[in-house]
Structure formats: structure tokens, C-alpha cells
Design a protein around this motif. Structure first.
Motif: not given
Length: 151
Positions: A52-61
Motif C-alpha cells: 500500500w505504501f509503495v503504491q500510494y507513494g508512487a504518484a509522480r508529478v
């Protein structure tokens, strides 16, 4: 070559809390049921939290010469209007009480800054995007073509 790139990964404090949670679950299950059950419950909890942390924190700008990417959404820079860097209460209100329900939001609760970008494409249902960022001034500068001093 990107003009701006940021990954909105979860903070270290979340990982520390997750470790404490897994250890607590392990202990709560191990004492009455046994080591195997405690290890199984702790392992499953650890795996779920990591994924979950890896997926949630994978957002890129990311901003390059042609487009803006915020999470999974991508838009051409030609379709962008006014850009506004938001901090403090302005950023908090942009995701809450001042938010248009049609707006596209890339929200991460652990990121305190944001940028609001007007969308000028008449076919796009979103009037603007609000993008969480740790560096609102840098992202706004990349979108407007201005330079900003790094701190």
C-alpha cells in the motif's frame, strides 16, 4: 528532459508507525495462539502495508516541455492557464472548502503544499487541477517558465 520531477513517496514516520503496528500485531497474536500464527499475521500485515505504501507513494508529478503529469493524469502544456502556488491554509482550503467538485485532485495528506493549475481545454470537464507538492514554488516556476531559487 523534465523541467520538474517529484515523487510523492510516503514519509519515514509512516514506515515507523507501520513497523510498530506489525510488531504489536505479532505480539498480540503470538502470546495467546503461538509463534506460527503471530508470524503469519505479522507477515501478512507487513506485506499489505508495504504494498500500500509503495503504491500510494508512487504518484509522480512531472513537467517537461510538452506536458504536465500528475499521478496518472496527463495534459498538454498548451491547455494550461493560470498557475498558482499554494501553501499553508491556502493549500488546505484548495483541497477542501474552496474546491470545485469537478476539479482534478492529486492529494497526499502528508504533503503540505500544492499548485492550482487552470485548465483551458473546453473539452476537459475539470476547470483546474490541484496538485500536492513539497515544492509549490518550483513546480509553479516550471509550469510558467520562470526560475526560482532553490532552498
Amino acid at each position: 528532459m523534465p523541467l520538474y520531477r517529484e515523487r510523492l513517496s510516503v514519509p519515514v514516520s509512516w514506515w515507523i508507525i507501520a513497523v510498530a503496528l506489525v510488531v504489536t500485531l505479532f505480539a498480540i497474536v503470538t502470546v495467546p495462539v503461538g509463534m506460527f500464527a503471530g508470524t503469519l499475521v505479522g507477515g501478512v500485515a507487513a506485506l499489505v502495508l508495504i504494498l500500500w505504501f509503495v503504491q500510494y507513494g508512487a504518484a509522480r508529478v512531472q513537467v517537461d516541455g510538452e506536458r504536465l503529469q500528475a499521478g496518472r493524469a496527463v495534459i498538454g502544456r498548451a491547455d494550461l492557464g493560470k498557475v498558482e502556488a499554494l501553501t499553508g491554509d491556502d493549500a488546505r482550503h484548495a483541497f477542501g472548502r474552496d474546491c470545485d467538485p469537478r476539479a482534478y485532485l492529486l492529494l497526499r495528506s502528508y504533503v503540505r503544499g500544492a499548485v492550482r493549475v487552470e485548465i483551458t481545454d473546453p473539452r476537459d470537464p475539470a476547470p483546474y487541477w490541484v496538485i500536492a507538492t513539497r515544492h509549490p514554488d518550483r513546480l509553479a516556476a516550471a509550469l510558467t517558465g520562470h526560475s526560482v531559487a532553490r532552498s
